[in-house]
Motif scaffolding. Structure first.
Motif, PDB file in Angstrom:
ATOM      1  N   UNK A   1      42.163  16.799  26.478  1.00 49.39           N
ATOM      2  CA  UNK A   1      40.819  16.252  26.257  1.00 49.39           C
ATOM      3  C   UNK A   1      39.785  17.368  26.169  1.00 49.39           C
ATOM      4  N   UNK A   2      40.052  18.462  26.903  1.00 44.83           N
ATOM      5  CA  UNK A   2      39.132  19.611  26.861  1.00 44.83           C
ATOM      6  C   UNK A   2      39.360  20.464  25.611  1.00 44.83           C
ATOM      7  N   UNK A   3      40.324  20.077  24.768  1.00 48.53           N
ATOM      8  CA  UNK A   3      40.516  20.786  23.510  1.00 48.53           C
ATOM      9  C   UNK A   3      41.684  21.757  23.496  1.00 48.53           C
ATOM     10  N   UNK A   4      42.595  21.642  24.464  1.00 50.87           N
ATOM     11  CA  UNK A   4      43.764  22.528  24.487  1.00 50.87           C
ATOM     12  C   UNK A   4      44.560  22.370  23.196  1.00 50.87           C
ATOM     13  N   UNK A   5      45.085  23.482  22.707  1.00 53.70           N
ATOM     14  CA  UNK A   5      45.903  23.434  21.496  1.00 53.70           C
ATOM     15  C   UNK A   5      47.317  22.960  21.856  1.00 53.70           C
ATOM     16  N   UNK A   6      47.815  23.400  22.993  1.00 51.73           N
ATOM     17  CA  UNK A   6      49.168  23.045  23.426  1.00 51.73           C
ATOM     18  C   UNK A   6      49.245  23.239  24.932  1.00 51.73           C
TER      19      UNK A   6
ATOM     20  N   UNK B   1      44.306  16.769  19.964  1.00 54.13           N
ATOM     21  CA  UNK B   1      43.754  16.599  18.629  1.00 54.13           C
ATOM     22  C   UNK B   1      44.912  16.565  17.637  1.00 54.13           C
ATOM     23  N   UNK B   2      44.825  15.658  16.669  1.00 50.48           N
ATOM     24  CA  UNK B   2      45.942  15.433  15.746  1.00 50.48           C
ATOM     25  C   UNK B   2      46.306  16.701  14.965  1.00 50.48           C
ATOM     26  N   UNK B   3      45.296  17.498  14.630  1.00 56.49           N
ATOM     27  CA  UNK B   3      45.563  18.708  13.838  1.00 56.49           C
ATOM     28  C   UNK B   3      46.452  19.696  14.572  1.00 56.49           C
ATOM     29  N   UNK B   4      46.532  19.552  15.904  1.00 57.99           N
ATOM     30  CA  UNK B   4      47.296  20.557  16.660  1.00 57.99           C
ATOM     31  C   UNK B   4      48.759  20.163  16.851  1.00 57.99           C
ATOM     32  N   UNK B   5      49.152  18.981  16.362  1.00 59.24           N
ATOM     33  CA  UNK B   5      50.514  18.515  16.651  1.00 59.24           C
ATOM     34  C   UNK B   5      51.589  19.319  15.920  1.00 59.24           C
ATOM     35  N   UNK B   6      51.181  20.155  15.000  1.00 57.39           N
ATOM     36  CA  UNK B   6      52.140  21.042  14.343  1.00 57.39           C
ATOM     37  C   UNK B   6      52.352  22.347  15.110  1.00 57.39           C
ATOM     38  N   UNK B   7      51.647  22.519  16.226  1.00 60.99           N
ATOM     39  CA  UNK B   7      51.794  23.753  17.003  1.00 60.99           C
ATOM     40  C   UNK B   7      53.056  23.689  17.853  1.00 60.99           C
ATOM     41  N   UNK B   8      53.700  24.806  18.020  1.00 55.48           N
ATOM     42  CA  UNK B   8      54.909  24.826  18.849  1.00 55.48           C
ATOM     43  C   UNK B   8      54.829  25.978  19.843  1.00 55.48           C
ATOM     44  N   UNK B   9      55.614  25.864  20.876  1.00 50.68           N
ATOM     45  CA  UNK B   9      55.668  26.915  21.899  1.00 50.68           C
ATOM     46  C   UNK B   9      55.855  28.286  21.277  1.00 50.68           C
ATOM     47  N   UNK B  10      55.107  29.261  21.769  1.00 50.19           N
ATOM     48  CA  UNK B  10      55.252  30.622  21.260  1.00 50.19           C
ATOM     49  C   UNK B  10      56.388  31.355  21.955  1.00 50.19           C
TER      50      UNK B  10
ATOM     51  N   UNK C   1      52.344   7.470  15.317  1.00 43.29           N
ATOM     52  CA  UNK C   1      52.297   7.495  13.849  1.00 43.29           C
ATOM     53  C   UNK C   1      53.435   8.358  13.283  1.00 43.29           C
ATOM     54  N   UNK C   2      54.208   7.793  12.349  1.00 44.05           N
ATOM     55  CA  UNK C   2      55.391   8.491  11.822  1.00 44.05           C
ATOM     56  C   UNK C   2      55.071   9.866  11.244  1.00 44.05           C
ATOM     57  N   UNK C   3      53.901  10.006  10.607  1.00 41.22           N
ATOM     58  CA  UNK C   3      53.617  11.305  10.005  1.00 41.22           C
ATOM     59  C   UNK C   3      53.429  12.361  11.086  1.00 41.22           C
ATOM     60  N   UNK C   4      52.864  11.966  12.239  1.00 43.06           N
ATOM     61  CA  UNK C   4      52.671  12.931  13.315  1.00 43.06           C
ATOM     62  C   UNK C   4      54.001  13.257  14.000  1.00 43.06           C
ATOM     63  N   UNK C   5      54.834  12.218  14.179  1.00 41.86           N
ATOM     64  CA  UNK C   5      56.172  12.453  14.737  1.00 41.86           C
ATOM     65  C   UNK C   5      56.934  13.416  13.838  1.00 41.86           C
ATOM     66  N   UNK C   6      56.844  13.167  12.531  1.00 40.97           N
ATOM     67  CA  UNK C   6      57.528  14.034  11.569  1.00 40.97           C
ATOM     68  C   UNK C   6      56.999  15.451  11.607  1.00 40.97           C
ATOM     69  N   UNK C   7      55.677  15.571  11.708  1.00 39.79           N
ATOM     70  CA  UNK C   7      55.066  16.909  11.733  1.00 39.79           C
ATOM     71  C   UNK C   7      55.545  17.692  12.950  1.00 39.79           C
ATOM     72  N   UNK C   8      55.615  17.007  14.100  1.00 40.47           N
ATOM     73  CA  UNK C   8      56.070  17.660  15.328  1.00 40.47           C
ATOM     74  C   UNK C   8      57.525  18.101  15.194  1.00 40.47           C
ATOM     75  N   UNK C   9      58.351  17.209  14.631  1.00 39.33           N
ATOM     76  CA  UNK C   9      59.758  17.539  14.458  1.00 39.33           C
ATOM     77  C   UNK C   9      59.927  18.726  13.512  1.00 39.33           C
TER      78      UNK C   9
END
Lengths: 416, 416
Positions: free
Chosen positions: A47-52, B71-80, B111-119
């Motif tokens: 909610x505070x805007x964390x990316x991950x 935030x939905x835009x960040x769902x494509x981020x993965x652990x570094x 939402x399937x598109x977000x699930x897909x993006x994460x996968x």
């Protein structure tokens, strides 16, 4: 509320940052409520805007399995990937949060030399990460979650089925979550701590002198030492509070100017074992003698971790009227116990407690009185029976604490 | 016993190796029994001479928190740090074990598109690690632990308080732990699978043809394809069994020679959602059309992960008499369901299924028919109604499976 307080006040997570949570170690069973708390913190961070938000969950039971089944020669081995993961994360400017829920007695029946070896290996492996933390390279923090084993240790006299909730309640009270507006309460408290650290900063003491039962200790303070309390600021300008709760003002100790004897006023929980009823004697900054009624072998391992582990890196003042001291409880956890009593830390000094340390080489930092070690272990030396004097430049002493309380009140608006 | 079987037969952990366990994801509550199993595996690994056993515990609840609060835009981020930790560990020749206990329906309402993006993000991030696994650079494996959410999905008609134990019992039976001597039972079973893979290896088929309700599919097999079963051998010579249970013989599919239509015979559990009642049409090796009664959007994301995700990397044969098929259960887990039916995999081919692939460049591997993709996702195409023919060099076809069963029995001592 605890989760929001952790994210907003403690870590002060910034939009776009990642948060790595070092999750509560699980012993015997699994710390379900601690897991719930980690998930709440994650929600608050998003909610505070964390990316991950990621969690690395420790497992105390796996540590016990290792002690019971691994070949003894391998107990000095440490994770190859974890130290690097932590370092890379901090280096990239992301936030780190430890959630403490350990069993203080986890390794009490294990051979002290092996416990010590494991702790030494752990400390050494995370030196690069600690270096970043020591410079406040990123916003970091430590908060607590109750676990069954820990609760049983803090409340041995409470019926078993009530221990856990009692510890949660106590944590909530000591974190001021019972106040009508906890965030406002924390702001006021942090302001009071800041006023106290400003006061001692203006004093420019050259040393502190502790006197009490079994204690007559002088701790030198290097020129340019900085008293710090509650809130810190990262190199990038993020204000954060590294410990919840926090009641201390602290600064750097001079690695070469510590003299005399000090008796610990509370047991020290270190790496799953207890060191209790112990005292140390310092000469020229270095521990030259020590004894402990319990855990002496682990204490030996501790001060012998490396060449600087037997020197002090920090000295901190906490009045005996602190809520944690007044609770009368012993937490067997540095996060709480160090906020119940004045204390010192063996090992590394925080660079942010010395003016200009950021620009210094390691050698220059040591030259200026800063200690560098793989460890940083606080132990408590204050109580209602301990007096503290401040030593002024001219060698004069003035009362700083009497009977464990500040000798002089300060307020946020005071100007000397 | 399950722990010993995992360490001794599956992973075959060598003295001095480290073992990294990718621990069971925990949803809602915490998978206490799965945690106990991880600890037992650790004890067994230490007894086998492991230098260090570590667990990375996933947390499905944290994934849900992310979907609900990030935030939905960040769902494509993965652990570094995780991909690198896995890669470094495998590169160093240490063992890796995944313990599967996932909730197949975790993300069904997202939402399937977000699930897909994460996968997609997950798959891409672990490509370097998968590369090492694909070459059997080290000994690795997947075993299962029961969890409440998974058990509820497999046994919806069983009373809630018995589902978990029912799933544990089923896992035990299918892993032959109910046999008087499970290790001997596994040795015999692995020998039978080896005899079957030798048999098909000698055939040197150029393609397989699957025919059944909704299915008329030809899967080309590259020259030099190798049928593999049960036991594998690392580059350093350690024999291991990557899956417990395992009932399949499998090889590489030709990335360019897949033609026709195939109808899935079981639902596919993919990244916390189900794709069900689906079929795909291939031309020149590539998926050119597909439809699904459920999860079509996620299926689309899947085949569009990268340019090679719509091509096959593996084809596997499993008789309908396999104990898992005979259980009549649907596990919503590839580990079990792929061992109940013949199947194919979209995405990457295992290099150990093609002669000489280790010495090939990526381009040469593709030239030889090997597919390279960020994904490797098996789906089931066999049943009691599906026939399989082997296509011989001269274009002749011979029956390989009829009504889901091997058309010809083989034994370990058979010589053709």
């Amino acid at each position: 509320m605890y989760a929001d307080l952790t994210v907003d006040v403690a870590i002060n997570l910034q939009p776009g940052q990642r948060l790595l949570i070092i999750g509560p170690l699980m012993n015997g069973g699994v710390a379900l409520e601690a897991a719930t708390m980690v998930r709440r913190i994650a929600a608050s961070a998003y909610r505070a805007g964390a990316e991950l938000v990621e969690a690395i969950w420790g497992d105390e039971a796996l540590q016990l399995v290792r002690f019971h089944h691994a070949r003894k020669e391998t107990l000095g081995e440490f994770s190859a990937w974890l130290p690097r993961a932590l370092e890379d994360h901090a280096k990239a400017g992301h936030a780190v949060l430890s959630v403490y829920a350990n069993d203080p007695d986890l390794l009490q029946h294990e051979p002290p030399d092996l416990v010590g070896a494991l702790q030494q290996a752990t400390s050494r492996a995370v030196v690069p990460f600690r270096e970043h933390i020591s410079r406040n390279a990123t916003n970091w923090g430590v908060v607590a979650a109750a676990s069954e084993a820990w609760a049983a240790k803090v409340f041995p006299e409470v019926p078993r089925d009530q221990q856990l909730s009692r510890l949660w309640d106590t944590i909530a009270t000591l974190c001021r979550l019972d106040r009508p507006d906890p965030i406002a309460a924390w702001k006021a408290h942090l302001a009071a701590l800041a006023a106290r650290s400003e006061y001692v900063n203006r004093k420019r003491y050259t040393a502190l002198r502790f006197a009490g039962p079994g204690t007559d200790l002088t701790v030198g303070l290097p020129a340019g030492h900085i008293w710090v309390s509650g809130a810190s600021v990262t190199q990038s300008g993020i204000r954060f509070v590294a410990n919840l709760p926090t009641e201390e003002v602290f600064t750097i100790a001079d690695r070469n100017r510590v003299e005399g004897t000090v008796r610990a006023t509370k047991p020290l929980s270190y790496g799953g074992t207890l060191i209790d009823d112990f005292s140390l004697r310092f000469e020229g900054g270095r521990v030259v003698d020590f004894k402990a009624a319990r855990g002496e072998a682990v204490l030996r391992q501790l001060v012998e971790t490396d060449a600087a582990a037997g020197r002090l890196g920090e000295v901190a003042l906490v009045p005996h009227s602190s809520p944690i001291a007044q609770s009368g409880l012993l937490f067997y956890s540095t996060l709480f116990d160090e906020n119940a009593a004045s204390h010192v830390a063996l090992g590394s000094a925080y660079k942010f407690t010395l003016t200009g340390a950021d620009a210094m080489s390691d050698a220059e930092f040591e030259q200026a009185g800063g200690n560098r070690s793989a460890i940083h272990v606080d132990f408590m030396i204050g109580s209602g029976e301990v007096d503290v004097d401040g030593v002024l430049d001219a060698g004069l002493q003035e009362p700083l604490m009497r009977g464990g309380e500040w000798a002089r009140e300060v307020t946020s608006c005071e100007r000397s």
